[in-house]
Design a protein around this motif. Structure first.
Motif, PDB file in Angstrom:
ATOM      1  N   ASN A   1       7.317  -9.876   0.572  1.00  0.00           N
ATOM      2  CA  ASN A   1       6.168 -10.511   1.211  1.00  0.00           C
ATOM      3  C   ASN A   1       5.123 -11.030   0.228  1.00  0.00           C
ATOM      4  O   ASN A   1       4.171 -11.693   0.647  1.00  0.00           O
TER       5      ASN A   1
ATOM      6  N   ASP B   1      -3.494  -7.124   5.437  1.00  0.00           N
ATOM      7  CA  ASP B   1      -2.145  -6.685   5.080  1.00  0.00           C
ATOM      8  C   ASP B   1      -1.377  -7.830   4.439  1.00  0.00           C
ATOM      9  O   ASP B   1      -1.524  -8.993   4.838  1.00  0.00           O
ATOM     10  N   CYS B   2      -0.533  -7.504   3.470  1.00  0.00           N
ATOM     11  CA  CYS B   2       0.192  -8.573   2.785  1.00  0.00           C
ATOM     12  C   CYS B   2       1.466  -8.974   3.527  1.00  0.00           C
ATOM     13  O   CYS B   2       2.177  -9.874   3.091  1.00  0.00           O
ATOM     14  N   ASP B   3       1.768  -8.321   4.656  1.00  0.00           N
ATOM     15  CA  ASP B   3       2.943  -8.711   5.432  1.00  0.00           C
ATOM     16  C   ASP B   3       2.635  -9.826   6.430  1.00  0.00           C
ATOM     17  O   ASP B   3       3.492 -10.201   7.234  1.00  0.00           O
TER      18      ASP B   3
ATOM     19  N   SER C   1       4.760   1.453  -5.396  1.00  0.00           N
ATOM     20  CA  SER C   1       5.972   0.855  -4.830  1.00  0.00           C
ATOM     21  C   SER C   1       7.185   1.129  -5.712  1.00  0.00           C
ATOM     22  O   SER C   1       7.083   1.204  -6.938  1.00  0.00           O
TER      23      SER C   1
ATOM     24  N   SER D   1      -0.321  -3.109  -1.021  1.00  0.00           N
ATOM     25  CA  SER D   1       1.108  -3.422  -0.960  1.00  0.00           C
ATOM     26  C   SER D   1       1.935  -2.194  -1.311  1.00  0.00           C
ATOM     27  O   SER D   1       1.832  -1.665  -2.420  1.00  0.00           O
TER      28      SER D   1
ATOM     29  N   GLY E   1      10.952  -6.713   5.947  1.00  0.00           N
ATOM     30  CA  GLY E   1      10.635  -5.297   5.875  1.00  0.00           C
ATOM     31  C   GLY E   1      10.290  -4.701   7.229  1.00  0.00           C
ATOM     32  O   GLY E   1      10.430  -5.331   8.274  1.00  0.00           O
TER      33      GLY E   1
ATOM     34  N   ARG F   1       6.341  -9.073  11.676  1.00  0.00           N
ATOM     35  CA  ARG F   1       6.752  -9.054  10.271  1.00  0.00           C
ATOM     36  C   ARG F   1       8.017  -9.877  10.103  1.00  0.00           C
ATOM     37  O   ARG F   1       8.951  -9.746  10.885  1.00  0.00           O
TER      38      ARG F   1
ATOM     39  N   THR G   1       7.814  -4.326  -6.350  1.00  0.00           N
ATOM     40  CA  THR G   1       6.671  -5.083  -5.831  1.00  0.00           C
ATOM     41  C   THR G   1       5.751  -5.552  -6.956  1.00  0.00           C
ATOM     42  O   THR G   1       5.327  -6.709  -6.984  1.00  0.00           O
TER      43      THR G   1
ATOM     44  N   LYS H   1       5.547   0.857   7.523  1.00  0.00           N
ATOM     45  CA  LYS H   1       5.620   2.098   6.746  1.00  0.00           C
ATOM     46  C   LYS H   1       5.012   3.274   7.503  1.00  0.00           C
ATOM     47  O   LYS H   1       4.980   4.393   7.004  1.00  0.00           O
TER      48      LYS H   1
ATOM     49  N   GLU I   1       6.537  -4.008  -0.722  1.00  0.00           N
ATOM     50  CA  GLU I   1       6.402  -5.295  -0.031  1.00  0.00           C
ATOM     51  C   GLU I   1       6.863  -6.456  -0.918  1.00  0.00           C
ATOM     52  O   GLU I   1       6.321  -7.559  -0.838  1.00  0.00           O
TER      53      GLU I   1
END
Length: 317
Positions: free
Chosen positions: A16, A93-95, A44, A10, A201, A198, A48, A204, A13
């Motif tokens: 998310n 991915d955390c998104d 982050s 992350s 956000g 997404r 986050t 990146k 994020e």
């Protein structure tokens, strides 16, 4: 009972974290399996990690660590591999661009005996044509250099505990997670998924960061560029011999080549090849320099309360 760990790198994020936790909790509660969600905040700046700690207080299955600075996604993945405790580990991915709904199928394949379950993109979502072209070109080149089908891989995958132990125990600092799961050579299969948009956000990954990522991984996992330098040198020598013979023959026949255009072009061509070759060799020397220093892949500044207090330095289980 078998348990599953989910590693979620992350970077900025915050929006998310709760959404991904809710989606994954729903999936695992439906499956009736023990699980842990392991968030790694990669330096982050948007709060986050504070959000991870808040969610961890509401759900004891949520754990997390915070890096002292941004070390990159590869470092975040390997921090998770070092810390995760599950019988199998899923990286995503955390998104939520990697669909959580695919997890039951991945776990089922793992229970059938597969040790690596690769998530393969059947479609690249709303990426631009330029981004698609660059990604396809990169993975095509990587596939040829490493003799592996890199198009049949993504960061979304499930790894058996024995695979996790092998990867987490690697001493190299510069890693390429997608390729290393191929390199490990365990029994694997793949499952296709569609990339989700997404909700919060933005990506990146800029073009510059993608180029740097590509160069780093090509040189980190293959010596082919060094062989290209050798081939280029041989071609240059052969071309020089042919041109030298031609020049001598014309000199003997008193018919020398006129003008400096050819000479200038040759100097520019050979000079360019030499500088490119030195650049490639220099890049490999720089990577050796980074490796021999022996610095840790990551430094953990703090962790959630359901881990062992606040940690400073690289975590060693």
């Amino acid at each position: 009972m078998e348990s599953i760990s989910v590693i979620l790198p992350s970077y900025n994020e915050k929006e998310n974290i709760a959404k991904s936790e809710a989606a994954l909790r729903k999936v695992f509660e439906t499956m009736g399996m023990d699980y842990e969600l392991f968030y790694v905040s990669d330096g982050s700046k948007d709060g986050t990690f504070e959000e991870i700690k808040r969610v961890a207080k509401e759900n004891s299955n949520v754990k997390g660590v915070e890096f002292s600075r941004n070390f990159g996604k590869e470092a975040a993945i390997f921090a998770g591999l070092s810390l995760a405790s599950g019988d199998a580990v899923i990286v995503m991915d955390c998104d939520l661009q990697h669909p959580p709904e695919l997890i039951p199928q991945m776990v089922a394949l793992w229970q059938e005996g597969y040790e690596v379950v690769e998530g393969v993109k059947s479609d690249r979502g709303t990426e631009s044509i330029f981004h698609r072209f660059f990604a396809n070109s990169f993975y095509g080149i990587m596939s040829k250099l490493m003799h592996m089908d890199m198009r049949a891989s993504s960061d979304y995958k499930l790894l058996d505990r024995k695979v996790v132990n092998i990867l987490a125990g690697l001493q190299e600092r510069n890693t390429f997670f997608r390729a290393l799961s191929f390199w490990a050579g365990f029994k694997s299969t793949k499952i296709e998924y569609e990339v989700q948009d997404r909700e919060f956000g933005e990506s990146k990954w800029s073009f510059r960061s993608l180029v740097r990522y590509a160069i780093s991984n090509v040189t980190g996992f293959s010596t082919a560029p060094l062989h290209i330098v050798t081939v280029g040198g041989m071609v240059s020598i052969l071309f020089s011999i042919v041109l030298g013979i031609q020049t001598l023959i014309r000199y003997i026949m008193r018919d020398s080549v006129e003008g400096f255009t050819t000479v200038i072009l040759l100097i520019l061509l050979i000079g360019g090849m030499i500088m490119l070759s030195l650049g490639i060799i220099g890049h490999y020397i720089a990577r050796i320099y980074e490796e021999v220093k022996g610095r840790p892949r990551f430094i953990i500044r703090s962790s959630t309360e359901n881990l062992y207090g606040n940690i400073t330095g690289e975590w060693k289980k």
